[in-house]
Write a protein that holds these residues in place. Sequence first.
Motif, PDB file in Angstrom:
ATOM      1  N   TYR A  11       2.610   4.034   5.170  1.00 46.93           N
ATOM      2  CA  TYR A  11       1.524   3.959   4.190  1.00 46.93           C
ATOM      3  C   TYR A  11       1.667   2.774   3.239  1.00 46.93           C
ATOM      4  O   TYR A  11       0.664   2.200   2.809  1.00 46.93           O
ATOM      5  N   LEU A  14       0.288  -0.176   5.139  1.00 44.92           N
ATOM      6  CA  LEU A  14      -1.171  -0.125   5.135  1.00 44.92           C
ATOM      7  C   LEU A  14      -1.735  -0.582   3.789  1.00 44.92           C
ATOM      8  O   LEU A  14      -2.783  -1.220   3.726  1.00 44.92           O
ATOM      9  N   SER A  15      -1.012  -0.265   2.724  1.00 44.37           N
ATOM     10  CA  SER A  15      -1.488  -0.564   1.372  1.00 44.37           C
ATOM     11  C   SER A  15      -1.343  -2.029   0.979  1.00 44.37           C
ATOM     12  O   SER A  15      -1.886  -2.441  -0.046  1.00 44.37           O
ATOM     13  N   ASN A  20      -1.398  -6.275  -3.230  1.00 47.92           N
ATOM     14  CA  ASN A  20      -1.400  -5.060  -4.034  1.00 47.92           C
ATOM     15  C   ASN A  20      -0.115  -4.998  -4.840  1.00 47.92           C
ATOM     16  O   ASN A  20       0.930  -5.449  -4.389  1.00 47.92           O
ATOM     17  N   GLU A  28      -3.025   4.044  -3.868  1.00 40.67           N
ATOM     18  CA  GLU A  28      -3.664   3.964  -2.549  1.00 40.67           C
ATOM     19  C   GLU A  28      -3.058   4.958  -1.566  1.00 40.67           C
ATOM     20  O   GLU A  28      -3.777   5.601  -0.808  1.00 40.67           O
ATOM     21  N   VAL A  29      -1.735   5.087  -1.585  1.00 36.21           N
ATOM     22  CA  VAL A  29      -1.070   6.043  -0.691  1.00 36.21           C
ATOM     23  C   VAL A  29      -1.526   7.462  -1.019  1.00 36.21           C
ATOM     24  O   VAL A  29      -1.865   8.249  -0.128  1.00 36.21           O
ATOM     25  N   GLU A  30      -1.574   7.778  -2.298  1.00 34.89           N
ATOM     26  CA  GLU A  30      -2.004   9.121  -2.705  1.00 34.89           C
ATOM     27  C   GLU A  30      -3.457   9.382  -2.287  1.00 34.89           C
ATOM     28  O   GLU A  30      -3.788  10.456  -1.787  1.00 34.89           O
ATOM     29  N   GLU A  31      -4.322   8.378  -2.450  1.00 29.81           N
ATOM     30  CA  GLU A  31      -5.728   8.523  -2.058  1.00 29.81           C
ATOM     31  C   GLU A  31      -5.873   8.669  -0.547  1.00 29.81           C
ATOM     32  O   GLU A  31      -6.604   9.534  -0.066  1.00 29.81           O
ATOM     33  N   ARG A  32      -5.182   7.805   0.224  1.00 30.08           N
ATOM     34  CA  ARG A  32      -5.293   7.845   1.692  1.00 30.08           C
ATOM     35  C   ARG A  32      -4.862   9.197   2.252  1.00 30.08           C
ATOM     36  O   ARG A  32      -5.381   9.649   3.264  1.00 30.08           O
ATOM     37  N   THR A  33      -3.870   9.808   1.609  1.00 26.54           N
ATOM     38  CA  THR A  33      -3.317  11.071   2.118  1.00 26.54           C
ATOM     39  C   THR A  33      -3.896  12.281   1.385  1.00 26.54           C
ATOM     40  O   THR A  33      -3.405  13.388   1.563  1.00 26.54           O
ATOM     41  N   LYS A  34      -4.917  12.049   0.575  1.00 25.83           N
ATOM     42  CA  LYS A  34      -5.563  13.131  -0.194  1.00 25.83           C
ATOM     43  C   LYS A  34      -4.543  13.916  -1.016  1.00 25.83           C
ATOM     44  O   LYS A  34      -4.592  15.152  -1.095  1.00 25.83           O
TER      45      LYS A  34
END
Length: 106
Positions: A11, A14-15, A20, A28-34
């Motif tokens: 992740y 990916l970010s 970044n 971003e990691v928290e958002e991508r993984t809900k």
Amino acid sequence: MGAPLTESMFYILLSVLQPNHGYGIMQEVEERTKGRVVLGAGTLYGALNSLLEKKWIMLHSQDDQSRKKKEYLITRLGKEVLNEEIARLGELLENGRKAMRNDEKI
């Protein structure tokens, strides 16, 4: 092919497909993984240092006045590693789905 990536490393890579900074990566990691994967500062900066050493990411820009303003960007080598991991994960999913379909026929 190298060893599988940890979920955090995957992740993070990916970010940083776009420049970044640390806090942005965490968000971003928290958002991508809900919210399933939440990176602490220690985990994140340990992983960033490891990725820098492996030359999978590079320092894109740095504001000497603020630690938060360090921006990271994936390298060509990092993209190769990420693509290999995506292919590996795709194979896992494909084989898992095939096995489950075969199991349903029994």
